[in-house]
Design a protein around this motif. Structure first.
Motif, PDB file in Angstrom:
ATOM      1  N   LEU A  44      -4.981  -9.643  -7.182  1.00  0.00           N
ATOM      2  CA  LEU A  44      -5.859  -8.535  -6.806  1.00  0.00           C
ATOM      3  C   LEU A  44      -5.074  -7.417  -6.113  1.00  0.00           C
ATOM      4  O   LEU A  44      -5.323  -6.232  -6.343  1.00  0.00           O
ATOM      5  CB  LEU A  44      -6.979  -9.036  -5.892  1.00  0.00           C
ATOM      6  N   ASN A  45      -4.133  -7.821  -5.263  1.00  0.00           N
ATOM      7  CA  ASN A  45      -3.309  -6.837  -4.564  1.00  0.00           C
ATOM      8  C   ASN A  45      -2.445  -6.056  -5.547  1.00  0.00           C
ATOM      9  O   ASN A  45      -2.315  -4.818  -5.450  1.00  0.00           O
ATOM     10  CB  ASN A  45      -2.433  -7.534  -3.525  1.00  0.00           C
ATOM     11  N   TYR A  46      -1.865  -6.763  -6.512  1.00  0.00           N
ATOM     12  CA  TYR A  46      -1.020  -6.094  -7.497  1.00  0.00           C
ATOM     13  C   TYR A  46      -1.839  -5.140  -8.358  1.00  0.00           C
ATOM     14  O   TYR A  46      -1.405  -4.022  -8.657  1.00  0.00           O
ATOM     15  CB  TYR A  46      -0.313  -7.124  -8.378  1.00  0.00           C
ATOM     16  N   GLU A  47      -3.022  -5.585  -8.762  1.00  0.00           N
ATOM     17  CA  GLU A  47      -3.870  -4.731  -9.590  1.00  0.00           C
ATOM     18  C   GLU A  47      -4.301  -3.480  -8.844  1.00  0.00           C
ATOM     19  O   GLU A  47      -4.392  -2.401  -9.437  1.00  0.00           O
ATOM     20  CB  GLU A  47      -5.093  -5.522 -10.070  1.00  0.00           C
ATOM     21  N   GLN A  48      -4.549  -3.602  -7.535  1.00  0.00           N
ATOM     22  CA  GLN A  48      -4.897  -2.431  -6.738  1.00  0.00           C
ATOM     23  C   GLN A  48      -3.711  -1.474  -6.643  1.00  0.00           C
ATOM     24  O   GLN A  48      -3.865  -0.253  -6.796  1.00  0.00           O
ATOM     25  CB  GLN A  48      -5.339  -2.859  -5.335  1.00  0.00           C
ATOM     26  N   ASN A  49      -2.524  -2.043  -6.392  1.00  0.00           N
ATOM     27  CA  ASN A  49      -1.322  -1.214  -6.347  1.00  0.00           C
ATOM     28  C   ASN A  49      -1.071  -0.535  -7.684  1.00  0.00           C
ATOM     29  O   ASN A  49      -0.675   0.638  -7.740  1.00  0.00           O
ATOM     30  CB  ASN A  49      -0.111  -2.061  -5.959  1.00  0.00           C
ATOM     31  N   MET A  50      -1.287  -1.280  -8.763  1.00  0.00           N
ATOM     32  CA  MET A  50      -1.071  -0.725 -10.096  1.00  0.00           C
ATOM     33  C   MET A  50      -2.043   0.420 -10.369  1.00  0.00           C
ATOM     34  O   MET A  50      -1.668   1.456 -10.929  1.00  0.00           O
ATOM     35  CB  MET A  50      -1.242  -1.826 -11.144  1.00  0.00           C
ATOM     36  N   SER A  51      -3.298   0.230  -9.951  1.00  0.00           N
ATOM     37  CA  SER A  51      -4.296   1.284 -10.130  1.00  0.00           C
ATOM     38  C   SER A  51      -3.932   2.528  -9.332  1.00  0.00           C
ATOM     39  O   SER A  51      -4.028   3.665  -9.836  1.00  0.00           O
ATOM     40  CB  SER A  51      -5.677   0.775  -9.694  1.00  0.00           C
TER      41      SER A  51
END
Length: 338
Positions: A44-51
């Protein structure tokens, strides 16, 4: 072009790539580089950073909001733009450091970022406390004396921190430069448009804070420019473009600051939307007016700085120092980091 794993590669025989194409390659890499075996929280953290990274990726074409701290060559205040470097695993450096042996400057600057230090200086100047006023003066003198945004202590720390053969990014004066280290010496990739016709000039050594480095070819052999006058004119154009970009970044930052205290309570969504649109229209009008004024100023500067037809050519070293000196003067008067 390679990233950490060499997964971003340009097609064979491609000699020219547009900024839009490059953004697509980087965006695809970020999407494909998602770690496989990670926990749900990490995912979830990576996906937020990616977004967040994808949302600001387009800014790579114009300028990113980074805010240096004066305590370390890898220390920046966190901004969403820094996520791009993290996801691409690209080291980001700067060399604007306080010498730890100068106690009064260390105390005055502390752990402040650039933006925080500017605010501190303004606050100290308005204080009735003579000690704070003195501290603000010391901090202001530090910024003025290091307008090149590189100190000798910072240069020493950079030379020590960058690994041999490492490819990284060096931030200085609103510029992001490709940097590497070869046989213990730091080099910056030459990108000024004055070198468009200098096919053999690839790298410039970074060995002093004044910016007067030695030019080298792709094998790091000395290669002075073949036409110093053309290089001079190209560098002058680059300086003027950088000045306009600094003003643009400053205006963009100001536009992001909305005074919510002036919005009355109980206002409807429609009224709020109208007020925000009116404010946006006002700022847009102000922005374009300032851009036109800045362009006019640049034209005046270009006219005043154009070499006279009767001027003696002099040495190439003198020609290189002239645009450097003007660039430092502009930095003192109008350069805005963020």
């Amino acid at each position: 072009m390679n990233t950490r794993l060499g997964q971003v590669k340009l097609p064979p025989m491609m000699e020219i790539i547009t900024a839009e194409q490059l953004m697509e390659y980087l965006g695809d890499y970020i999407l494909d580089a998602k770690p496989k075996e990670i926990s749900e929280i990490q995912r979830l953290n990576y996906e937020q950073n990616m977004s967040d990274a994808m949302a600001i990726l387009h800014k790579l074409q114009t300028g990113l909001d980074v805010n240096v701290k004066f305590t370390g060559v890898r220390v920046f205040e966190y901004t969403p733009e820094c996520i791009v470097f993290d996801l691409l695993d690209i080291p980001l450096y700067h060399g604007w450091l306080v010498d730890p042996q100068v106690a009064d400057i260390v105390k005055a600057v502390g752990n402040c970022s650039y933006n925080q230090l500017v605010e501190k200086i303004i606050s100290c100047k308005q204080s009735d406390n003579s000690e704070l006023v003195s501290e603000g003066f010391v901090a202001e003198q530090f910024l003025n004396n290091t307008a090149t945004q590189l100190t000798y202590h910072g240069l020493c720390e950079l030379t020590s921190a960058v690994q041999e053969g490492e490819l990284c990014v060096f931030f200085r004066n609103n510029h992001f430069s490709t940097m590497t280290k070869y046989k213990g010496q730091l080099y910056l990739l030459v990108t000024d448009q004055g070198f468009l016709t200098e096919e053999k000039v690839v790298w410039e050594s970074l060995h002093n804070v004044d910016g007067d480095g030695n030019f080298c070819d792709s094998e790091f052999h000395l290669r002075p420019p073949s036409d110093p006058e053309t290089v001079y004119r190209g560098q002058q154009d680059q300086i003027d473009q950088d000045y306009l970009m600094a003003l643009s970044l400053q205006q963009e930052q100001q536009n992001q600051e909305i005074n919510w205290e002036q919005i009355p309570e109980g206002i409807s969504d429609l009224e709020l939307a109208k007020k925000l649109q009116e404010e946006e229209d006002r700022r847009a009008s102000q922005y374009y007016q300032e851009q036109e004024q800045a362009a006019a100023q640049v034209q005046q500067v270009q006219g005043a700085a154009s070499p006279a037809s009767g001027r003696q050519s002099g040495s190439s070293e003198r020609k290189r120092k002239e645009p450097r000196e003007k660039e430092r003067e502009k930095e003192k008067n109008s350069c805005v980091l963020l």
